[in-house]
Design a protein around this motif. Structure first.
Motif, PDB file in Angstrom:
ATOM      1  N   PHE A 105       0.835  -1.191   0.000  1.00  0.00           N
ATOM      2  CA  PHE A 105       0.000   0.000   0.000  1.00  0.00           C
ATOM      3  C   PHE A 105       0.878   1.252   0.000  1.00  0.00           C
ATOM      4  O   PHE A 105       0.652   2.181  -0.778  1.00  0.00           O
ATOM      5  N   GLN A 148       2.462   1.747  -3.429  1.00  0.00           N
ATOM      6  CA  GLN A 148       1.561   2.002  -4.547  1.00  0.00           C
ATOM      7  C   GLN A 148       0.844   3.341  -4.477  1.00  0.00           C
ATOM      8  O   GLN A 148       0.391   3.848  -5.498  1.00  0.00           O
ATOM      9  N   GLN A 149       0.699   3.908  -3.295  1.00  0.00           N
ATOM     10  CA  GLN A 149      -0.160   5.070  -3.124  1.00  0.00           C
ATOM     11  C   GLN A 149       0.632   6.344  -2.843  1.00  0.00           C
ATOM     12  O   GLN A 149       1.714   6.299  -2.276  1.00  0.00           O
ATOM     13  N   SER A 189      -8.508   5.671  -1.078  1.00  0.00           N
ATOM     14  CA  SER A 189      -7.544   5.275  -2.112  1.00  0.00           C
ATOM     15  C   SER A 189      -8.162   4.395  -3.193  1.00  0.00           C
ATOM     16  O   SER A 189      -7.642   4.328  -4.305  1.00  0.00           O
ATOM     17  N   ASN A 228      -7.956   1.360  -2.969  1.00  0.00           N
ATOM     18  CA  ASN A 228      -7.016   0.235  -2.939  1.00  0.00           C
ATOM     19  C   ASN A 228      -7.410  -0.688  -1.790  1.00  0.00           C
ATOM     20  O   ASN A 228      -7.389  -0.285  -0.639  1.00  0.00           O
ATOM     21  N   CYS A 257      -5.850  -3.535  -0.923  1.00  0.00           N
ATOM     22  CA  CYS A 257      -4.794  -4.496  -0.562  1.00  0.00           C
ATOM     23  C   CYS A 257      -4.662  -4.650   0.950  1.00  0.00           C
ATOM     24  O   CYS A 257      -4.337  -5.739   1.421  1.00  0.00           O
ATOM     25  N   GLN A 297      -0.574  -9.905  -5.756  1.00  0.00           N
ATOM     26  CA  GLN A 297      -1.412  -8.937  -6.477  1.00  0.00           C
ATOM     27  C   GLN A 297      -2.076  -9.589  -7.690  1.00  0.00           C
ATOM     28  O   GLN A 297      -3.270  -9.432  -7.920  1.00  0.00           O
TER      29      GLN A 297
END
Length: 180
Positions: free
Chosen positions: A24, A27-28, A69, A71, A73, A138
């Motif tokens: 995380f 990626q962010q 986000s 996201n 994950c 992923q």
């Protein structure tokens, strides 16, 4: 048999959660996510994503950060720690009509092909690097989500086809009441 409570709080006994927190953070844009999630600063979010910090992310913060986000994950890391399959966002089911079944099948095939490539690399190296592990998780999570949506679409398509066939022999006013 028993795990040290401090180790659990620090995430040391939860490798899937630790990996998800690392992914995380990589990626962010944490500044943007922290702002959208209503956190005081990006540094607070960065700290909460580190296992050795005294302040850990609360469940409410996890939900806010995941929503802000888009996201999942972190949620998927928790689910994997609980020996559950990755999450499927309801929005994926709602948006399922935007992607054809053929395109969805190709996406699933691409993800599983990448998993095969990672497996071959791991076999050749006689081990898995951290990057390979993250990529495999992923890709596998994405493939499982896509498969769940694929199944949903197939079921929905077959059900509507069966209803059409079943109602085609009924008078038109009865067809409307069945389909409503």
């Amino acid at each position: 048999m028993y795990t040290n409570t401090i180790d659990i709080q620090k995430g040391l006994g939860q490798p899937h959660v630790l990996g998800a927190m690392r992914r995380f953070a990589e990626q962010q844009n944490l500044s943007e996510v922290a702002d959208r999630a209503g956190m005081k600063s990006a540094q607070i979010l960065r700290n909460k994503l580190l296992p050795n910090q005294p302040h850990q992310m609360t469940i409410h913060e996890l939900v806010s950060v995941s929503r802000a986000s888009g996201n999942r994950c972190l949620v998927d890391g928790i689910l994997m720690e609980l020996q559950c399959a990755p999450s499927v966002a309801l929005q994926q089911l709602t948006d399922a009509n935007k992607t054809s079944l053929t395109d969805r099948a190709l996406e699933i095939t691409a993800n599983t092909g990448q998993l095969s490539s990672i497996a071959l690399d791991a076999k050749a190296r006689c081990g898995v690097t951290e990057r390979m592990r993250h990529e495999a998780v992923q890709r596998a999570s994405s493939a499982m989500s896509e498969l769940a949506v694929f199944c949903y679409e197939i079921e929905k398509h077959c059900l509507s086809s069966m209803l059409s066939i079943a109602t085609s022999s009924l008078p038109s006013e009865q067809q409307q009441s069945v389909l409503s």
